[in-house]
Every structure is written in C-alpha cells, then in structure tokens.
Design a protein around this motif. Structure first.
Motif, PDB file in Angstrom:
ATOM      1  N   ASN A  15      12.612  -8.607  -6.926  1.00  0.00           N
ATOM      2  CA  ASN A  15      11.385  -9.136  -7.215  1.00  0.00           C
ATOM      3  C   ASN A  15      11.408 -10.226  -8.541  1.00  0.00           C
ATOM      4  O   ASN A  15      10.768 -11.219  -8.637  1.00  0.00           O
ATOM      5  CB  ASN A  15      10.235  -8.029  -7.472  1.00  0.00           C
ATOM      6  CG  ASN A  15       8.913  -8.665  -7.737  1.00  0.00           C
ATOM      7  OD1 ASN A  15       8.315  -9.231  -6.868  1.00  0.00           O
ATOM      8  ND2 ASN A  15       8.562  -8.727  -9.089  1.00  0.00           N
ATOM      9  N   PHE A  45       5.446  -7.223  -6.915  1.00  0.00           N
ATOM     10  CA  PHE A  45       4.790  -7.687  -5.669  1.00  0.00           C
ATOM     11  C   PHE A  45       3.526  -7.684  -5.907  1.00  0.00           C
ATOM     12  O   PHE A  45       2.573  -7.627  -4.786  1.00  0.00           O
ATOM     13  CB  PHE A  45       5.118  -6.519  -4.617  1.00  0.00           C
ATOM     14  CG  PHE A  45       6.724  -6.368  -4.647  1.00  0.00           C
ATOM     15  CD1 PHE A  45       7.264  -7.273  -3.728  1.00  0.00           C
ATOM     16  CD2 PHE A  45       7.459  -5.094  -5.075  1.00  0.00           C
ATOM     17  CE1 PHE A  45       8.593  -7.122  -3.509  1.00  0.00           C
ATOM     18  CE2 PHE A  45       8.541  -5.268  -4.732  1.00  0.00           C
ATOM     19  CZ  PHE A  45       9.232  -6.084  -4.060  1.00  0.00           C
ATOM     20  N   LEU A  46       2.587  -7.743  -6.875  1.00  0.00           N
ATOM     21  CA  LEU A  46       1.319  -7.813  -7.250  1.00  0.00           C
ATOM     22  C   LEU A  46       0.939  -8.962  -8.201  1.00  0.00           C
ATOM     23  O   LEU A  46       0.195  -9.759  -7.792  1.00  0.00           O
ATOM     24  CB  LEU A  46       0.715  -6.455  -7.808  1.00  0.00           C
ATOM     25  CG  LEU A  46       0.875  -5.143  -6.967  1.00  0.00           C
ATOM     26  CD1 LEU A  46       0.340  -4.004  -7.855  1.00  0.00           C
ATOM     27  CD2 LEU A  46      -0.150  -5.193  -5.709  1.00  0.00           C
ATOM     28  N   MET A  85      -3.166  -9.304   1.495  1.00  0.00           N
ATOM     29  CA  MET A  85      -1.723  -8.794   1.043  1.00  0.00           C
ATOM     30  C   MET A  85      -1.921  -7.563   0.578  1.00  0.00           C
ATOM     31  O   MET A  85      -1.138  -6.669   1.310  1.00  0.00           O
ATOM     32  CB  MET A  85      -0.797  -9.748   0.441  1.00  0.00           C
ATOM     33  CG  MET A  85      -0.552 -11.110   0.835  1.00  0.00           C
ATOM     34  SD  MET A  85       0.738 -11.873  -0.300  1.00  0.00           S
ATOM     35  CE  MET A  85       2.312 -10.882   0.032  1.00  0.00           C
ATOM     36  N   VAL A  86      -2.649  -7.138  -0.260  1.00  0.00           N
ATOM     37  CA  VAL A  86      -2.995  -5.574  -0.764  1.00  0.00           C
ATOM     38  C   VAL A  86      -3.279  -4.905   0.498  1.00  0.00           C
ATOM     39  O   VAL A  86      -2.667  -3.838   0.593  1.00  0.00           O
ATOM     40  CB  VAL A  86      -4.233  -5.748  -1.840  1.00  0.00           C
ATOM     41  CG1 VAL A  86      -4.493  -4.306  -2.132  1.00  0.00           C
ATOM     42  CG2 VAL A  86      -3.745  -6.580  -3.096  1.00  0.00           C
ATOM     43  N   SER A 128      -2.408  -5.244   3.497  1.00  0.00           N
ATOM     44  CA  SER A 128      -1.238  -5.194   4.132  1.00  0.00           C
ATOM     45  C   SER A 128      -0.430  -4.333   3.685  1.00  0.00           C
ATOM     46  O   SER A 128       0.227  -3.443   4.298  1.00  0.00           O
ATOM     47  CB  SER A 128      -0.499  -6.413   4.300  1.00  0.00           C
ATOM     48  OG  SER A 128      -1.616  -7.470   4.921  1.00  0.00           O
ATOM     49  N   TYR A 129      -0.225  -4.271   2.444  1.00  0.00           N
ATOM     50  CA  TYR A 129       0.602  -3.231   1.548  1.00  0.00           C
ATOM     51  C   TYR A 129      -0.026  -1.727   2.136  1.00  0.00           C
ATOM     52  O   TYR A 129       0.802  -0.838   2.402  1.00  0.00           O
ATOM     53  CB  TYR A 129       0.615  -3.367   0.221  1.00  0.00           C
ATOM     54  CG  TYR A 129       1.359  -4.594  -0.231  1.00  0.00           C
ATOM     55  CD1 TYR A 129       2.322  -5.172   0.551  1.00  0.00           C
ATOM     56  CD2 TYR A 129       1.364  -5.001  -1.492  1.00  0.00           C
ATOM     57  CE1 TYR A 129       3.069  -6.319   0.197  1.00  0.00           C
ATOM     58  CE2 TYR A 129       2.007  -6.300  -1.984  1.00  0.00           C
ATOM     59  CZ  TYR A 129       2.928  -6.791  -1.199  1.00  0.00           C
ATOM     60  OH  TYR A 129       3.608  -7.893  -1.612  1.00  0.00           O
ATOM     61  N   ALA A 152       2.031   1.184   4.321  1.00  0.00           N
ATOM     62  CA  ALA A 152       2.307   2.184   3.443  1.00  0.00           C
ATOM     63  C   ALA A 152       1.703   3.795   4.370  1.00  0.00           C
ATOM     64  O   ALA A 152       2.320   4.767   4.425  1.00  0.00           O
ATOM     65  CB  ALA A 152       1.879   2.604   2.064  1.00  0.00           C
TER      66      ALA A 152
END
Length: 267
Positions: free
Chosen positions: A196, A217-218, A238-239, A241-242, A246
C-alpha cells in the motif's frame, strides 16, 4: 444405496459424542480456567477496594478474555495432528472429514462463546455483589458497548474474522499453532502495508512528507492546503465494501480453506 461420505447427521452425532467423551477432561479444565481467571478480576478489585461504577470500566477485561482465550483455544483445536500416532488415529476415525471439521468448528465457536459468556456474566454478578457489600451500591448495568452506532459491534465481527484465521492456522500448523499463526498474520499485514505504501508513493510522489504518511487502505496525508496538509480519505462506499467483505465473504472463505486443508491431510 451408497452411504453419504460427506455428511450424515446420525454419524455426526456419534462422532460428536465420541469427541466430547474423549476430550471432556481438557474442556472441563479449560472451562474452569476461564471461570477462575475471570473471577480474579472482581477478587482483585475486592482486595484493592476499587469497585467500578459501570460496565464500561471493566469491558476491556471482557474483550481481552474474549480474544485471547478464544484465539488460543481455537489454535489448539487440531493439536492431535502434531503427533503422528494421534494424528493418524484422528484421521482414520470412521467419520468424514467434514463431520470432524464441523464438530471442532462448533466447539471452538458456539461452545467457547457460550462458556465464556456464562463465565463472564457470573464474574459480573460476583463483582456487583462485592460492590454492594463494600460500597452499598451496585454496578450500573448498562449495555451501551453493544450499541451498533458506537461501533462496538464491529469488535465482534473482528473476533469472528480472527477466529476464522486462527482456525485455519490450527489446521495448517501442527505445532505452536498460536504463535505461528500470529507471526504469519503480522507478516501478511506488513507485506500489505508495504505494498500500500509503494502504491501511495507512486501516486503521490513528491507530495507526501514521508512515504509512510498514510493509514493503509483508508487515508493518505499529502502536502497542500491551508496548513500544508491535505488528507485524502476513501469514500464511505468503500468503507462499507471493506466491512461487507470482512463480515460476509472473507470469513466463509477462510472456513472453507480450513476444511480443505484438513481434507488434504487424509492418509
């Protein structure tokens, strides 16, 4: 008619009974250890005359016990595979690998959570009684840390994810599964962080104070703006989606991989 070589509920019941009869001493000792360790907290508070006022002051002990005890217990789930004799006996038992896996899975997930929460609630009742005796006032029994809006519910999602990882580690590593799984996870996280960071450095070359000025990733911190710092944060979509991956994708995938890892050990 050919018998079901994957899952037969009657055979599963027999194997579950056999497993419990063969391992009841170890499980009983583990359950008593959980009760004893959780009871040490109110006992210590009794001796130091420092009773908490509400659950928020002791919830940290609860979470620590949940994670450490659960992951340690899970990492010992397939310890028989560390011994050639015990491993051969385990793999040759007249039950399918799926039935063996689902038995261990239920014990390390549902079984542990049930025993741990009974022990934790018993310790809470004891602590509350101690508080009443010593201070004429009980503990404020609020369950605010279960409020989803405060984000505490995601601690349980994190536990389920880690438990799935350590279950895979228990199958993959015959000896010292807890330590090896922990080290493997740290190495994977380190590799992801470096990848990353490399991507961030390529995209923001010359615009960051240091190549490590990011939360993987944030978000990314770059030069610019009023205070010479711009912060780029990923979108809420996106958050979510993460979180979805998970919670509902990664965990079942890890369980499936763990099952096939166990199946690969068939003699």
């Amino acid at each position: 008619m050919q018998t079901n070589n994957v899952l037969d509920f009657r055979r599963l019941g027999y194997y579950f009974q056999y497993h419990m009869l063969a391992s009841w001493k170890s499980y009983l000792l583990g359950a008593l250890s959980i009760f004893g360790l959780l009871m040490l907290i109110p006992t210590f508070m009794l001796l130091t005359d420092n009773s908490p006022g509400n659950l928020g002051e002791v919830v940290g002990f609860y979470y620590f016990g949940l994670f450490f005890g659960g992951l340690l217990f899970t990492s010992m789930a397939f310890s028989d595979l560390a011994s050639k004799e015990k491993g051969s006996h385990f793999l040759m038992l007249p039950a399918s690998h799926f039935e063996k896996f689902i038995t261990i899975f239920l014990i390390t997930t549902v079984g542990y959570l049930l025993v741990y929460h009974i022990a934790a609630y018993s310790a809470l009742l004891f602590l509350n009684q101690v508080s009443v005796i010593r201070h004429d006032a009980g503990i404020l029994i609020d369950w605010n840390f279960f409020d989803k809006q405060d984000g505490h519910i995601y601690i349980y999602f994190a536990y389920i994810l880690l438990q799935a990882i350590f279950l895979l580690g228990a199958v993959s590593f015959s000896r010292l599964a807890f330590i090896k799984t922990l080290v493997a996870n740290l190495l994977v996280l380190l590799v992801l962080y470096l990848l990353n960071t490399l991507v961030v450095w390529i995209l923001f070359a010359g615009h960051t104070q240091t190549p490590f000025q990011n939360v993987p990733f944030l978000l990314v911190g770059a030069r610019g703006g009023k205070f010479d710092t711009d912060v780029f944060i990923i979108s809420d979509k996106m958050v979510h989606s993460y979180a979805f991956i998970a919670q509902y994708v990664l965990v079942p995938v890890l369980w499936t991989i763990a099952y096939f890892r166990l199946k690969d050990k068939e003699i």
